[in-house]
Design a protein around this motif. Structure first.
Motif, short mmCIF file in Angstrom:
data_model
loop_
_atom_site.label_atom_id
_atom_site.label_comp_id
_atom_site.label_asym_id
_atom_site.label_seq_id
_atom_site.Cartn_x
_atom_site.Cartn_y
_atom_site.Cartn_z
N ARG A 34 9.91 -50.65 7.82
CA ARG A 34 8.84 -51.22 6.98
C ARG A 34 9.30 -51.58 5.57
O ARG A 34 8.81 -52.52 4.97
N ARG A 35 10.21 -50.78 5.03
CA ARG A 35 10.77 -51.05 3.71
C ARG A 35 12.25 -50.65 3.73
O ARG A 35 12.66 -49.84 4.55
N PRO A 36 13.06 -51.18 2.81
CA PRO A 36 14.51 -50.90 2.84
C PRO A 36 14.85 -49.53 2.26
O PRO A 36 15.56 -49.42 1.26
N TYR A 37 14.36 -48.48 2.91
CA TYR A 37 14.57 -47.12 2.44
C TYR A 37 15.46 -46.35 3.42
O TYR A 37 15.39 -46.55 4.64
N VAL A 38 16.25 -45.45 2.87
CA VAL A 38 17.03 -44.51 3.69
C VAL A 38 16.24 -43.20 3.72
O VAL A 38 16.42 -42.33 2.87
N LEU A 39 15.34 -43.09 4.68
CA LEU A 39 14.45 -41.94 4.76
C LEU A 39 15.00 -40.82 5.64
O LEU A 39 14.64 -39.65 5.46
N ASP A 40 15.85 -41.18 6.59
CA ASP A 40 16.31 -40.23 7.61
C ASP A 40 17.75 -39.82 7.34
O ASP A 40 18.60 -40.66 7.00
N HIS A 41 18.01 -38.55 7.53
CA HIS A 41 19.35 -38.02 7.23
C HIS A 41 19.76 -36.98 8.26
O HIS A 41 18.92 -36.34 8.90
N ILE A 42 21.07 -36.81 8.41
CA ILE A 42 21.66 -35.66 9.09
C ILE A 42 22.57 -35.00 8.08
O ILE A 42 23.63 -35.54 7.72
N PHE A 43 22.17 -33.83 7.60
CA PHE A 43 22.96 -33.06 6.65
C PHE A 43 23.79 -32.04 7.42
O PHE A 43 23.35 -31.49 8.44
N TYR A 44 24.99 -31.75 6.94
CA TYR A 44 25.91 -30.83 7.62
C TYR A 44 26.63 -29.98 6.58
O TYR A 44 26.76 -30.37 5.41
N ASN A 45 27.12 -28.81 7.00
CA ASN A 45 27.83 -27.97 6.04
C ASN A 45 29.34 -27.99 6.29
O ASN A 45 29.83 -28.74 7.15
N ARG A 46 30.08 -27.18 5.55
CA ARG A 46 31.54 -27.26 5.52
C ARG A 46 32.20 -26.85 6.83
O ARG A 46 33.40 -27.09 7.02
N HIS A 47 31.44 -26.25 7.74
CA HIS A 47 32.01 -25.86 9.02
C HIS A 47 32.04 -27.01 10.02
O HIS A 47 32.50 -26.83 11.16
N LEU A 48 31.55 -28.18 9.60
CA LEU A 48 31.51 -29.36 10.47
C LEU A 48 32.11 -30.55 9.76
O LEU A 48 31.96 -30.72 8.54
N GLN A 49 32.77 -31.40 10.53
CA GLN A 49 33.38 -32.63 10.00
C GLN A 49 32.83 -33.82 10.77
O GLN A 49 32.99 -33.89 12.00
N PRO A 50 32.16 -34.77 10.09
CA PRO A 50 31.66 -35.94 10.83
C PRO A 50 32.80 -36.81 11.34
O PRO A 50 33.78 -37.05 10.62
N VAL A 51 32.67 -37.25 12.58
CA VAL A 51 33.67 -38.10 13.21
C VAL A 51 33.23 -39.56 13.17
O VAL A 51 34.00 -40.45 12.83
N ARG A 52 31.97 -39.80 13.51
CA ARG A 52 31.42 -41.16 13.47
C ARG A 52 29.90 -41.06 13.41
O ARG A 52 29.32 -40.04 13.78
N GLY B 126 18.58 -32.26 10.50
CA GLY B 126 18.19 -33.65 10.67
C GLY B 126 16.71 -33.83 10.43
O GLY B 126 15.94 -32.86 10.45
N GLY B 127 16.30 -35.07 10.18
CA GLY B 127 14.88 -35.32 10.05
C GLY B 127 14.54 -36.48 9.17
O GLY B 127 15.41 -37.19 8.65
N ASP B 128 13.23 -36.66 9.02
CA ASP B 128 12.66 -37.70 8.15
C ASP B 128 12.28 -37.02 6.84
O ASP B 128 11.31 -36.28 6.78
N PHE B 129 13.04 -37.32 5.79
CA PHE B 129 12.84 -36.66 4.51
C PHE B 129 11.89 -37.43 3.60
O PHE B 129 11.48 -36.93 2.55
N ASN B 130 11.53 -38.64 3.98
CA ASN B 130 10.50 -39.42 3.29
C ASN B 130 10.71 -39.52 1.78
O ASN B 130 9.76 -39.47 1.01
N VAL B 131 11.97 -39.67 1.37
CA VAL B 131 12.29 -39.84 -0.05
C VAL B 131 12.79 -41.27 -0.24
O VAL B 131 13.86 -41.63 0.23
N SER B 132 11.98 -42.09 -0.91
CA SER B 132 12.31 -43.51 -1.03
C SER B 132 13.53 -43.74 -1.92
O SER B 132 14.37 -44.60 -1.65
N LYS B 133 13.66 -42.97 -2.98
CA LYS B 133 14.84 -43.03 -3.86
C LYS B 133 15.71 -41.83 -3.51
O LYS B 133 15.61 -40.77 -4.11
#
Length: 211
Positions: A169-187, A137-144
């Motif tokens: 401040r701007r319509p950017y998706v800067l923050d993410h939670i990345f996961y690998n194949r051993h996990l399945q997102p529920v919500r 998880g974190g702030d990846f600060n990538v505007s595109k």
């Protein structure tokens, strides 16, 4: 976690982390400052992981920044290094590797992490050393964000969401939670907060039976 001090001074103990740790009495945690640097500007520094289950094998890993020149308050500056931290915990008999990072905001320096991809690559190198369940998880600060998401997905780490803005401040998706194949997102959800200029990204996962 913390506010950078003049000349790169890093208060010990870190005041904001100490307050949070006192408030979250039933959580284990790990904190690290980035590498001390007198060039540090008066913005946020330091990362932490808080967990309801005990943490172990905590580590920190420096992410060097390139010497991109920029002006700040009439002076020429270059960016300080960034940080990746990690720790392991065990949940319901499953060992889980946790990572947290905060990458350089190249778009604020009139540049792009697509031109300077080194920090992203260093993070992926650490991810590839993990064979079991892992979250980043974190702030990846990538505007595109499309190139970032594609790069991490190709490394085996999709993100939970790419549609809702996470920066007020701007319509950017800067923050993410990345996961690998051993996990399945529920919500998941993006929740506005007055505590930060970023919205809160939360997600719940289940362990899969993939080996």
């Amino acid at each position: 976690m913390e506010h950078a001090q003049p000349d790169g001074v890093q208060p010990d103990p870190p005041p904001n982390y100490t307050r949070l740790k006192a408030a979250l009495k039933n959580y284990d945690s790990y904190f690290s400052y980035p590498k001390a640097d007198p060039r540090e500007l008066p913005f946020g520094i330091g990362l932490a992981i808080f967990s309801k289950t005990p943490l172990c094998d905590a580590f920190r890993y420096d992410l060097p920044s390139p010497p991109i020149g920029f002006e700040f308050l009439g002076e020429q500056k270059t960016p300080t290094d960034r940080l990746l931290i990690g720790a392991k915990t065990t949940i319901a008999g499953h060992e889980l590797q946790l990572f947290n990072t905060h990458l350089l905001a190249y778009f604020m320096l009139h540049s792009s992490s697509e031109e300077h991809i080194e920090q992203r690559q260093l993070v992926i190198e650490q991810l590839r050393r993990t064979s079991g369940p892992a979250l980043l998880g974190g702030d990846f600060n990538v505007s595109k964000h499309n190139s970032l998401v594609r790069q991490f997905t190709e490394a085996g780490y999709p993100t939970v969401q790419t549609e809702k803005t996470t920066w007020r401040r701007r319509p950017y998706v800067l923050d993410h939670i990345f996961y690998n194949r051993h996990l399945q997102p529920v919500r998941h959800a993006v929740k506005p907060t007055l505590a930060s200029d970023h919205h809160i990204l939360v997600a719940e996962f289940e362990f899969t039976d993939q080996k």
